[in-house]
Design an enzyme around this catalytic site. Structure first.
Site, PDB file in Angstrom:
ATOM      1  N   LYS A  36      -9.957   0.230  -2.840  1.00 39.74           N
ATOM      2  CA  LYS A  36      -9.917  -0.025  -1.402  1.00 39.74           C
ATOM      3  C   LYS A  36     -10.319   1.233  -0.668  1.00 39.74           C
ATOM      4  O   LYS A  36      -9.757   2.303  -0.893  1.00 39.74           O
ATOM      5  CB  LYS A  36      -8.514  -0.473  -0.977  1.00 39.74           C
ATOM      6  CG  LYS A  36      -8.389  -0.674   0.551  1.00 39.74           C
ATOM      7  CD  LYS A  36      -7.055  -1.285   0.940  1.00 39.74           C
ATOM      8  CE  LYS A  36      -6.845  -1.226   2.452  1.00 39.74           C
ATOM      9  NZ  LYS A  36      -5.539  -1.773   2.860  1.00 39.74           N
ATOM     10  N   ASP A  80       0.862  -1.183   0.000  1.00 37.32           N
ATOM     11  CA  ASP A  80       0.000   0.000   0.000  1.00 37.32           C
ATOM     12  C   ASP A  80       0.898   1.233   0.000  1.00 37.32           C
ATOM     13  O   ASP A  80       1.452   1.612   1.040  1.00 37.32           O
ATOM     14  CB  ASP A  80      -0.915   0.005   1.237  1.00 37.32           C
ATOM     15  CG  ASP A  80      -1.996  -1.078   1.169  1.00 37.32           C
ATOM     16  OD1 ASP A  80      -1.784  -2.093   0.479  1.00 37.32           O
ATOM     17  OD2 ASP A  80      -3.040  -0.905   1.810  1.00 37.32           O
ATOM     18  N   LYS A 127      -6.730   3.365  -3.665  1.00 39.52           N
ATOM     19  CA  LYS A 127      -7.165   3.339  -2.263  1.00 39.52           C
ATOM     20  C   LYS A 127      -7.374   4.764  -1.795  1.00 39.52           C
ATOM     21  O   LYS A 127      -6.613   5.665  -2.166  1.00 39.52           O
ATOM     22  CB  LYS A 127      -6.081   2.628  -1.445  1.00 39.52           C
ATOM     23  CG  LYS A 127      -6.295   2.631   0.050  1.00 39.52           C
ATOM     24  CD  LYS A 127      -5.227   1.788   0.758  1.00 39.52           C
ATOM     25  CE  LYS A 127      -5.233   2.026   2.256  1.00 39.52           C
ATOM     26  NZ  LYS A 127      -4.172   1.297   2.966  1.00 39.52           N
TER      27      LYS A 127
END
Lengths: 320, 483
Positions: free
Chosen positions: A256, A157, A220
C-alpha cells in the site's frame, strides 16, 4: 530474485526469526540496493505511455484500489459518513464507476463507518498502535487494535516502532507486529514502515521483509504525516520485496502506497510499476492499494474526461 | 513477452509517435561548402529497418565530391575558421546545441525511422546527449589553454570523420563538436544505412550560419570513406566502426603523416559478484546488452557471473526479459526495436547459430516477431565456454553470452581474455573490490554498479583492438590538437 542466504522453503524462513542474531543475519544478508540504480529504474518505468483503453482500465483499477482516508484531529461522524457515501458511489452521475477498496479512519470512528458502509463491498480500515508515532507501550497498542477490531474494522493499519528498527532491535519489531497480527484476528494487517523515517532503501527492503515475516498482509509506505511519504524508488523496493517473498513462500502479500499521491498520472505510473516489477497478479485491491484522500477526485475527473471528452474541473466533483 | 500475455488485464494500448514529425523529404543530397546539392555518386534508398519501406532517396557523394569537400574544408580552415576567435567558435557551438534541442522531436523520430531504435531511446538518450556534447565542447572552445595541452594549443587542420549507423546523430556530435571547438574543419561521412539525421544536422549547421566549408557532410558508401581516408589533403582521420575496417584504415594512413583516432569493436565483460545489488545488476545487464538492440560497441555482451549466484541472477534476468516490449520502434512503450539492416541481421543470426552448434543453451522470452523488417529477439546463451565464438567475437546484436567465475582473479583473467578492451562493468557492494578490479581490467571505460552511461564530460575509448584515442571530456580535445 530469490533469496539464497538461508535454506530454501518456508521452514527456512521460520528459522530466521528464532532469535535476534538470526533475524539480523537474514535481513543483512538480503542483497543490497544500489540507490542510483533503483532511482534510475523508477524513472525509466515512469516513461511508459498509457493511453486510451489502457488508461481507462488503469483509472478504474486505481479507483478500486483506493483506501479513502481521513486522519485528522478534526474528524467528525458527519465527515466520516460523507466520506463513506463517496466511497460506495464515487461518481453518482455515472453508476459504472467502481467503489473504492476501503475507507480508512481513526479507531473511534470505525463504528460510524461500519454503519455507513453496511451492505457495501467497501472495507473498513482503521489505523491503530498509537498512530502515527507508534510511541506507546505494547499493551496500549494492542488495546488500540482490539478496540478497532471490536468496533468492526476489517483492516488494521499499524505503525512499526521505527526507533527500535533503527536501533537494530529487529526481534522487538518482529514480536510487536506478530502480536498485533494476533490481535487482529481475521482483520487484514497493513504494516506501515514510515519509509520517510527509515531513509535508506536498504532499510526499506529489510523492514519490508521483517513485516512480511511477522505476518503482515500488506506493507505500507507511510502514515502520511511525514515527508517524504510514498516515492517511486520506495515503491519499487517494496514491490520487489513482495515479489521475492511470493517466489520464496508462494504467498502473495500486498503493498500500500500512502501519502502524497494526488494525481491520476502518478497513480497510473505506480500501476505500471506494479505490473512490471511485481507482476500482473498484484494488479488487484487484494494486493495493491493507494492510501489517499484527494487522489480519488482526480481519478474521477480524468475518468469523466475519458468518457465524455471534456474536462469538467473541480467544481463537478464533491469535496469531502 | 508482456504484450502477448492475454491474462493480464493491463494491456498497454499502442502509443505511437507521429512519423510526420520527422518531416521526411523524398530525397536528400550532400552538404558541401555551405551548399546542399546532389552528390555525384549513386542514388540509393535508405529504408526503415522495422518495415523495409523506403524512406527517402540519397544522392550519395563520390570521390570527386570528397576532393571538393576537402578543398572547401581546407579553404575554410585557412580563410575563415582559423581567424574566428575561440569565443566566436564557442558561440556557434552553443547555437548548434540549442538548435538540436529545438528540433529534438523531429530528430528523434527521424533517427528511429532510419535506424530502427525505439523512440524512447532516440528521444531520451541519442538526441539529448548529442546536444550535450555540443554544449560541453562549446564551453571548452575559449579555454583550451587551460586544458593541459600547453598554453596555446593549435588545431590540426582538416579532419576526415567516418561514423557508424548505431548512434547516427550522437556519433556525428561526438566527432564534430570537439573538432570545431579546437578550430579544425570537418568532412564527415555518415553510415550508408543511416544518413538522415546527419543531413538534418547539416541543415541545422547551415541555419546557425557556420561559415561555408567548416563542416561538410557527405553521405556515401565504403568507397567514399576510402577516398576520404586516402585523401592527401586530410590531416586527421577519426573513425568509429568495426575493427576490420579500422585495421584497413590504419594501414592506409601509415606513414602518411595523418593523425588517427579509432573507436572500434568490443566484447565487454559485465562482471556480477555474489554481493552485488542483484535487482540493479539485472537492470544493468539488460541495459548493457539490450539497449539499442545490442548495437553498441561497448555493449556488455559477456556476462561474467559469480558461480554462487548464477542461478539466481539468470532466473531474475529471464523474469525481467519477459517484461521487455519488442515491436514498432515509434511506439513510446517499445523497449527493443529492429536490427538496423538485413546484413547485420544475417550476422547476428549466424553467430547465434554458432552458439547452438558449439553447445551453448539458447533462451529467449516468448515473443512474436513482425513479418516485415529485420528482427531478432533478445537472447541469452548460458553454458557458454570461453572458447566459443559467441564468447570471443563481437555480435553487435541483442545476444548475451553468460559465463561464470569463482574468484575475483578469475573474473579479471576471463574479462581480459579478449583482443578487445573497450569497456567493462563491475557489480559489487564492496567499494574496495571495485577499485581492485578496475586497476586490473584492460578496458578504456569501466562502469561500477551501472552500465552504458554516456556523458560528454567523461572520456570514452579503448585498448588493443578496440582502438585508440579518446572522445569526450577534456581528453577528447587532444585528438584534435596539433602535437
Amino acid at each position: 530474485m530469490t533469496i539464497t542466504s538461508v535454506a530454501s522453503g518456508t521452514s527456512g524462513l521460520s528459522d530466521v526469526t528464532s532469535d535476534d542474531a538470526s533475524l539480523r543475519r537474514f535481513l543483512h544478508g538480503l542483497p543490497g540496493v544500489d540507490q542510483v540504480g533503483a532511482e534510475g529504474r523508477a524513472v525509466a518505468l515512469a516513461t511508459r505511455s498509457i493511453k486510451t483503453t489502457a488508461k481507462a482500465w488503469a483509472i478504474d483499477a486505481a479507483i478500486g484500489m483506493v483506501d479513502l482516508t481521513t486522519l485528522e484531529g478534526s474528524d467528525t461522524p458527519g465527515k466520516v459518513r460523507s466520506l463513506c457515501a463517496k466511497a460506495v458511489r464515487p461518481d453518482p452521475s455515472d453508476p459504472s464507476t467502481p467503489p473504492v477498496a476501503a475507507v480508512c479512519v481513526y479507531p473511534d470512528l470505525v463504528a460510524t463507518a461500519v454503519q455507513a458502509l453496511r451492505g457495501s463491498t467497501v472495507q473498513i480500515a482503521s489505523v491503530a498502535t498509537a498512530f502515527p508515532s507508534g510511541r506507546a507501550s505494547l499493551q496500549t497498542k494492542l488495546a488500540d487494535v482490539r478496540d478497532a477490531v471490536l468496533a468492526g474494522a476489517t483492516e488494521i493499519d499499524m505503525v512499526i516502532d521505527r526507533g527500535a528498527f533503527l536501533a537494530g532491535r529487529y526481534l522487538q519489531v518482529f514480536d510487536e507486529i506478530s502480536a498485533v497480527k494476533q490481535a487482529c484476528g481475521t482483520a487484514h494487517l497493513k504494516v506501515i514502515l514510515e519509509t520517510g523515517e527509515l531513509v535508506t532503501l536498504d532499510s526499506v527492503r529489510r523492514a519490508s521483509w521483517l513485516a512480511l515475516l511477522a505476518g503482515g498482509d500488506f506493507v505500507k509506505t507511510s502514515t502520511g504525516k511525514i515527508s517524504p511519504a510514498a516515492t517511486p524508488p520506495v515503491a519499487l523496493i517494496m514491490l520487489q520485496a513482495v515479489r521475492d517473498f511470493a517466489a520464496r513462500t508462494g504467498e502473495v502479500r500486498g503493498v500500500k502506497l500512502a501519502g502524497g499521491i494526488r494525481t491520476t498520472k502518478e497513480a497510473v505510473r505506480y500501476l505500471v510499476m506494479v505490473n512490471e516489477v511485481a507482476g500482473p497478479r498484484w494488479l488487484s485491491p487484494h494486493s495493491f492499494r493507494f492510501g489517499a484522500s484527494t487522489l480519488l477526485n482526480d481519478l474521477l475527473q480524468q475518468r469523466h474526461k475519458l468518457t465524455t471528452g471534456a474536462y469538467d474541473g473541480s467544481d463537478y466533483v464533491s469535496i469531502d | 513477452m508482456d504484450t502477448f500475455d492475454n491474462a493480464n488485464p493491463f494491456q498497454y494500448a499502442p502509443a505511437p509517435e507521429s512519423r510526420d514529425i520527422a518531416r521526411l523529404k523524398p530525397s536528400y543530397g550532400i552538404y558541401l561548402n555551405g551548399e546542399f546539392r546532389d552528390g555525384r555518386g549513386e542514388a540509393v534508398k535508405t529504408i526503415n529497418p522495422a518495415t523495409e519501406e523506403p524512406l527517402a532517396e540519397i544522392a550519395e557523394a563520390d570521390a570527386t565530391d570528397v576532393d571538393d569537400a576537402v578543398s572547401a574544408a581546407r579553404a575554410a580552415y585557412q580563410g575563415t575558421w582559423s581567424r574566428t576567435t575561440p569565443a566566436e567558435r564557442s558561440k556557434y557551438l552553443f547555437r548548434i546545441a540549442r538548435a538540436i534541442q529545438e528540433r529534438g522531436r523531429e530528430l528523434a523520430v527521424l533517427e528511429t525511422l532510419d535506424n530502427g531504435k525505439p523512440i524512447s531511446e532516440s528521444r531520451d538518450v541519442d538526441i539529448p546527449t548529442a546536444a550535450a556534447h555540443f554544449f560541453y565542447y562549446a564551453g571548452w572552445a575559449d579555454k583550451l589553454g587551460y586544458a593541459g595541452f600547453g598554453p596555446e594549443p593549435r588545431p590540426i587542420g582538416v579532419a576526415g570523420q567516418i561514423i557508424p549507423w548505431n548512434f547516427p546523430l550522437l556519433m556525428a556530435a561526438w566527432k564534430i563538436a570537439p573538432a570545431l571547438a579546437t578550430g579544425n574543419t570537418v568532412v564527415l561521412k555518415p553510415a550508408e544505412t543511416t544518413p538522415l539525421t546527419a543531413i538534418t544536422l547539416a541543415e541545422i549547421i547551415a541555419e546557425c550560419d557556420l561559415p561555408a566549408g567548416v563542416v561538410n557532410i557527405l553521405p556515401g558508401g565504403p568507397s567514399v570513406g576510402q577516398a576520404l581516408v586516402e585523401h592527401p589533403g586530410v590531416d586527421k582521420i577519426a573513425f568509429t566502426g568495426s575493427t576490420a575496417v579500422g585495421k584497413q584504415i590504419q594501414k592506409s594512413v601509415a606513414v602518411s603523416g595523418k593523425r588517427l583516432s579509432l573507436e572500434l569493436g568490443g566484447k565487454a565483460a559485465n562482471i556480477v559478484f555474489d554481493d552485488a545489488p542483484i535487482d540493479q545488476a539485472v537492470e544493468g545487464i539488460v541495459n548493457g546488452i539490450f539497449f539499442n538492440q545490442g548495437h553498441v560497441c561497448c555493449a556488455g555482451s559477456r556476462l561474467l557471473v559469480q558461480e554462487s549466484v548464477h542461478e539466481e541472477v539468470i532466473a531474475a534476468l529471464q523474469e525481467r526479459l519477459q517484461t521487455l516490449r519488442m515491436g514498432d520502434p515509434l511506439d513510446k512503450n517499445t523497449d527493443i526495436g529492429a536490427i538496423n539492416s538485413a546484413a547485420q541481421l544475417a550476422r547476428v543470426r549466424a553467430l547465434a547459430d554458432s552458439g547452438d552448434a558449439e553447445g551453448a543453451i539458447r533462451w529467449s522470452p516468448e515473443c512474436h516477431l513482425p513479418d516485415k523488417g529485420f528482427w531478432f529477439p533478445p537472447t541469452i546463451f548460458t553454458g557458454v565456454s570461453q572458447a566459443n565464438r559467441i564468447a570471443r567475437e563481437e555480435i553487435f546484436g541483442p545476444v548475451l553470452s553468460v559465463l561464470t567465475f569463482r574468484t575475483p582473479a578469475e573474473a579479471v583473467e576471463k574479462a581480459n581474455n579478449t583482443p578487445y578492451g573497450l569497456s567493462a562493468g563491475i557489480w559489487t557492494e564492496k567499494g574496495s573490490r571495485i577499485l581492485w578490479m578496475a586497476n586490473r581490467l584492460r578496458a578504456g571505460v569501466i562502469w561500477a554498479n551501472t552500465f552504458n552511461r554516456f556523458d560528454p564530460t567523461s572520456p570514452f575509448g579503448g585498448y588493443q583492438e578496440s582502438g585508440f584515442g579518446r572522445e569526450g571530456g577534456r581528453h577528447g580535445l587532444e585528438a584534435y590538437l596539433a602535437q
